[in-house]
Design an enzyme around this catalytic site. Sequence first.
Site, PDB file in Angstrom:
ATOM      1  N   ASP A 108     -45.124 -46.589  21.030  1.00 50.64           N
ATOM      2  CA  ASP A 108     -44.314 -47.556  21.773  1.00 50.64           C
ATOM      3  C   ASP A 108     -45.244 -48.368  22.653  1.00 50.64           C
ATOM      4  O   ASP A 108     -46.464 -48.257  22.525  1.00 50.64           O
ATOM      5  CB  ASP A 108     -43.259 -46.782  22.591  1.00 50.64           C
TER       6      ASP A 108
ATOM      7  N   ILE B 104     -35.366 -45.574  20.305  1.00 50.21           N
ATOM      8  CA  ILE B 104     -36.022 -44.358  19.828  1.00 50.21           C
ATOM      9  C   ILE B 104     -37.227 -44.678  18.934  1.00 50.21           C
ATOM     10  O   ILE B 104     -38.058 -43.829  18.695  1.00 50.21           O
ATOM     11  CB  ILE B 104     -35.024 -43.427  19.089  1.00 50.21           C
ATOM     12  N   LYS B 105     -37.303 -45.907  18.440  1.00 55.22           N
ATOM     13  CA  LYS B 105     -38.423 -46.351  17.596  1.00 55.22           C
ATOM     14  C   LYS B 105     -38.846 -45.302  16.578  1.00 55.22           C
ATOM     15  O   LYS B 105     -40.025 -45.044  16.385  1.00 55.22           O
ATOM     16  CB  LYS B 105     -39.610 -46.789  18.465  1.00 55.22           C
ATOM     17  N   ARG B 106     -37.871 -44.705  15.890  1.00 58.14           N
ATOM     18  CA  ARG B 106     -38.179 -43.744  14.846  1.00 58.14           C
ATOM     19  C   ARG B 106     -38.433 -44.482  13.535  1.00 58.14           C
ATOM     20  O   ARG B 106     -38.137 -45.670  13.403  1.00 58.14           O
ATOM     21  CB  ARG B 106     -37.022 -42.748  14.663  1.00 58.14           C
ATOM     22  N   THR B 140     -33.381 -48.333  17.605  1.00 61.79           N
ATOM     23  CA  THR B 140     -34.531 -49.139  17.192  1.00 61.79           C
ATOM     24  C   THR B 140     -35.333 -48.362  16.145  1.00 61.79           C
ATOM     25  O   THR B 140     -35.431 -47.132  16.207  1.00 61.79           O
ATOM     26  CB  THR B 140     -35.433 -49.483  18.394  1.00 61.79           C
TER      27      THR B 140
END
Lengths: 308, 308
Positions: A108, B104-106, B140
């Site tokens: 991130d 969460i940008k997974r 996200t």
Amino acid sequence: MINQLVKKIEELKAPIVVGLDPMLDYVPEQIKEKAFSEYGETLEGAGEAIWQFNKGILDATSDLIPAVKPQIAMYEQFGIEGLKAFHKTCAYAQEKGLVIIGDIKRGDIGSTSKAYAVGHVGKVQVGSKSYRGFEEDFVTVNPYLGSDGVKPFIDVCKEEKKGIFVLVKTSNPSSGEFQDQLIDGKPLYELVAQKVAQWGEEHMGDSYSYIGAVVGATYPEMGAALRKVMPKNYILVPGYGAQGGKGSDLAPFFNKDGLGAIVNSSRGIIAAYKQEKYAKFGPEAYADASRQAVLDMKEDLENALVGR
Amino acid sequence: MINQLVKKIEELKAPIVVGLDPMLDYVPEQIKEKAFSEYGETLEGAGEAIWQFNKGILDATSDLIPAVKPQIAMYEQFGIEGLKAFHKTCAYAQEKGLVIIGDIKRGDIGSTSKAYAVGHVGKVQVGSKSYRGFEEDFVTVNPYLGSDGVKPFIDVCKEEKKGIFVLVKTSNPSSGEFQDQLIDGKPLYELVAQKVAQWGEEHMGDSYSYIGAVVGATYPEMGAALRKVMPKNYILVPGYGAQGGKGSDLAPFFNKDGLGAIVNSSRGIIAAYKQEKYAKFGPEAYADASRQAVLDMKEDLENALVGR
């Protein structure tokens, strides 16, 4: 921790990491029945089932392997109760002396990556005290945000003598969609690999860096090229077994010293008892099947490395 | 859920999402003292402090805003206890009628992305029952692994009428390191944006797609270009305020209908009381300071959109 990983790989002659990616479908009925009778068909029951399943595999294989790689998504899908099972699994693997590679693929902007790093491989400050949120020795990191999404992990790892594996070329079929795109004649994954080599210099162990890379077993030619770009970086190689990677594909990922790569197998080991080859063990002895699958994988890799 | 988000944005005249990214440093002393006196300076105490902090902000702002975006890393750093606070925060925001964008940008290989999707925006099966692990409406997603890392999210979102925001051009300083690299004369982020437009067609709401994109406020020129590449995709715009993005930079992210973008502010709102501008509120009235900061941001955006 990279020194410890290398030492364990040499001692055990096993550049192998077992992927603890439990699906409930992999868990034998007797374990599910016991967990569900105690906690019901609930998230708590699911967490208990996968934890007991993992414990069995750890008990049966930990003397053979240097490391485990729990995939956090498989726990996170069960919410808090699943993450408790993740935490318990890591703590138990640590007790058993295993190196823990948390497959979390986080990444991130700077301040946020720092929070992930602190939570997974560092210590978080609460007033005058500090705690570990989770217990991992390495984590996987997604590079899409560039250096300032990766550096906070490196900073925390320097303090803790821990490490990361940065996604370079992933094992999945569509990994090439962005990763293989050519930039000045070179694929994106190579550009990422160059950065990994550069980041790696900042945090070196004795012979290898604490900063490694993920390169899928399903792309052996790229593995050979990337091995040269990152001579001092350990390569974590997923995709062996169930995803299609074969032992003979793996030689290019290793350096001439026989080191430099650690190969992951998940389903092929933890759900071995479901394969025809190991069916004789049956669901009751699922962990013994996993042990045999580790021994077979070890032999497969040895042959691949001798035969090159 | 995209229809609901658009409707709420129109009704409230506020294309604003409040980033619930609590650092313990942001939490006023009176809240920390109470939490620590009850649970000690522990992970549980930290979880309680950030949950109470969030609750105050939600109570003070939920009538003004359509959505919140909790950044899971800020909770995950406190381990299980932090994630309980994340879960509680999402559930409470849902009670308040807010749309929840889990930052969460997974993103992982297919089967693993599916587990993340199931856990965050879907339901997981446990025996004959199914449960939600977490309570989010959008999440996200990191695109580095390509289509088969994104599709499982889309599949789950179709079933649930939920959505995702795919990282296209992130707000951080080094985002260009990989994202801006030219491929056949076009930057990687544009290639990702083209994919987002394509994926978006698969899961359309009334006027906008359930599949959106993340484009940082810190890169307004790229915002203008990307707006054209993705006319039907909502753009989630982080980086306003504390990261340097100004209201006047934001007009290019919106379509002519005044829709198509939702701007995030985190620190600028939740830690407003720490700014000189809102110092008069003091730590006791931190939530009122946050409310005033939302009103000011709303005005700033209105001016930016009227003035274009």
